[in-house]
Design a protein around this motif. Structure first.
Motif, PDB file in Angstrom:
ATOM      1  N   ILE A  65       0.863  -1.171   0.000  1.00  0.00           N
ATOM      2  CA  ILE A  65       0.000   0.000   0.000  1.00  0.00           C
ATOM      3  C   ILE A  65       0.904   1.226   0.000  1.00  0.00           C
ATOM      4  O   ILE A  65       1.875   1.281   0.765  1.00  0.00           O
ATOM      5  CB  ILE A  65      -0.910  -0.007   1.240  1.00  0.00           C
ATOM      6  CG1 ILE A  65      -1.826  -1.224   1.214  1.00  0.00           C
ATOM      7  CG2 ILE A  65      -1.732   1.273   1.326  1.00  0.00           C
ATOM      8  CD1 ILE A  65      -2.579  -1.448   2.498  1.00  0.00           C
ATOM      9  N   THR A  66       0.607   2.192  -0.848  1.00  0.00           N
ATOM     10  CA  THR A  66       1.516   3.329  -1.008  1.00  0.00           C
ATOM     11  C   THR A  66       0.784   4.660  -0.935  1.00  0.00           C
ATOM     12  O   THR A  66      -0.436   4.739  -1.071  1.00  0.00           O
ATOM     13  CB  THR A  66       2.253   3.255  -2.363  1.00  0.00           C
ATOM     14  OG1 THR A  66       1.289   3.318  -3.425  1.00  0.00           O
ATOM     15  CG2 THR A  66       3.043   1.959  -2.491  1.00  0.00           C
ATOM     16  N   GLY A  67       1.564   5.713  -0.734  1.00  0.00           N
ATOM     17  CA  GLY A  67       1.026   7.059  -0.736  1.00  0.00           C
ATOM     18  C   GLY A  67       2.147   8.067  -0.853  1.00  0.00           C
ATOM     19  O   GLY A  67       3.326   7.726  -0.730  1.00  0.00           O
ATOM     20  N   ALA A 108      -8.097  -0.033   2.202  1.00  0.00           N
ATOM     21  CA  ALA A 108      -8.613   1.324   2.377  1.00  0.00           C
ATOM     22  C   ALA A 108      -8.458   1.770   3.826  1.00  0.00           C
ATOM     23  O   ALA A 108      -8.094   2.919   4.091  1.00  0.00           O
ATOM     24  CB  ALA A 108     -10.080   1.383   1.954  1.00  0.00           C
ATOM     25  N   MET A 109      -8.697   0.866   4.774  1.00  0.00           N
ATOM     26  CA  MET A 109      -8.563   1.217   6.185  1.00  0.00           C
ATOM     27  C   MET A 109      -7.114   1.532   6.533  1.00  0.00           C
ATOM     28  O   MET A 109      -6.825   2.536   7.195  1.00  0.00           O
ATOM     29  CB  MET A 109      -9.052   0.072   7.065  1.00  0.00           C
ATOM     30  CG  MET A 109      -8.990   0.377   8.561  1.00  0.00           C
ATOM     31  SD  MET A 109      -9.413  -1.046   9.589  1.00  0.00           S
ATOM     32  CE  MET A 109      -7.969  -2.088   9.317  1.00  0.00           C
ATOM     33  N   MET A 141      -2.585   5.345   7.681  1.00  0.00           N
ATOM     34  CA  MET A 141      -1.257   5.862   7.363  1.00  0.00           C
ATOM     35  C   MET A 141      -1.353   7.307   6.883  1.00  0.00           C
ATOM     36  O   MET A 141      -0.551   8.163   7.286  1.00  0.00           O
ATOM     37  CB  MET A 141      -0.596   4.991   6.292  1.00  0.00           C
ATOM     38  CG  MET A 141      -0.396   3.540   6.674  1.00  0.00           C
ATOM     39  SD  MET A 141       0.879   3.282   7.919  1.00  0.00           S
ATOM     40  CE  MET A 141       2.356   3.467   6.912  1.00  0.00           C
ATOM     41  N   GLY A 142      -2.323   7.583   6.028  1.00  0.00           N
ATOM     42  CA  GLY A 142      -2.478   8.939   5.515  1.00  0.00           C
ATOM     43  C   GLY A 142      -2.767   9.936   6.624  1.00  0.00           C
ATOM     44  O   GLY A 142      -2.248  11.058   6.619  1.00  0.00           O
ATOM     45  N   ALA A 143      -3.577   9.529   7.607  1.00  0.00           N
ATOM     46  CA  ALA A 143      -3.880  10.412   8.735  1.00  0.00           C
ATOM     47  C   ALA A 143      -2.648  10.632   9.596  1.00  0.00           C
ATOM     48  O   ALA A 143      -2.374  11.750  10.039  1.00  0.00           O
ATOM     49  CB  ALA A 143      -5.015   9.819   9.570  1.00  0.00           C
TER      50      ALA A 143
END
Length: 239
Positions: free
Chosen positions: A37-39, A178-179, A184-186
């Protein structure tokens, strides 16, 4: 340009000087062929301020109260910074603590475990983090482990791109992915980003060392990384 471990690396300089050998090993973030999972997060800060944050994971207890905070267990552990070739390692070891959050659903939350946070840094700003836990006194290799990439790419002197990737605890699923991506994004966008940007803004354009920063000991990883970058810049300028 070369692609490894679902990461694209490129050399913007003289093609004759491009080498693949220095590309860091992030093979751990690819499990059973599944991409992690990436961002990516833009930061209004020099990239070395992101390195400072990542090389001192004690910040988790203060900054990530809404996501990753470990109920004070980090400070019950021991911290070590060591050099190994061209790498720096900033590691936390926390024995005999209740199971950390990344193991929930696999370990009972009341289970006593040995927990570790091992961060590997390679210049200029590529970091691999292993978040692990195993039953107290057990084999670390058989524990529950999350593998993460944290890679900072400068945009300008005062802005950067923070690329991250993480493995899952199980096979991919739309809901689970998605969770985890949201968590991670938060953590990065709502908790790390404001702190890093504020730290950079507080220098008011001055050189980092001109501000005579104080070291608390746990800052050693980031400080040593900065010294290595400084040395390499001087060597490059002398060519």
């Amino acid at each position: 340009m070369v692609e490894r471990d679902h990461i694209v690396w490129f050399w913007p300089g003289d093609p004759a000087l491009a080498e693949e050998t220095p590309v860091p090993d992030f093979s751990a973030i690819v499990i059973d062929g599944h991409a992690p999972i990436t961002g990516v997060m833009p930061m209004a800060a020099n990239y070395e301020y992101g390195t400072d944050n990542l090389m001192d994971l004690s910040h988790i207890e203060f900054v990530h109260k809404g996501t990753f905070a470990g109920r004070g267990v980090i400070f019950a552990g021991t911290h070590e910074v060591k050099a190994q070739g061209d790498q720096l390692h900033s590691n936390w070891w926390m024995p005999a603590i209740p199971a950390p959050a990344h193991t929930f659903g696999i370990y009972d939350p009341a289970m006593i475990t040995d927990h570790w946070l091992d961060m590997r840094w390679e210049a200029p700003a590529s970091m691999y983090l292993q978040v692990g836990a195993c039953p107290q006194g057990g084999d670390r290799a058989e524990g529950v482990i999350a593998h993460q990439a944290h890679i900072l790419t400068p945009e300008t002197e005062g802005s950067s791109h923070y690329f991250w990737a993480t493995t899952r605890q199980g096979p991919p699923s739309p809901e689970g992915d998605a969770m985890l991506a949201g968590l991670m994004g938060a953590a990065f966008g709502e908790e790390d980003k404001p702190i890093i940007e504020a730290a950079y803004a507080n220098t008011d354009g001055a050189d980092f060392w001109e501000r005579k920063p104080l070291s608390l000991g746990i800052d050693t990883g980031g400080t040593r990384a900065r010294r290595i970058i400084e040395k390499r810049k001087k060597e490059e300028a002398a060519l």
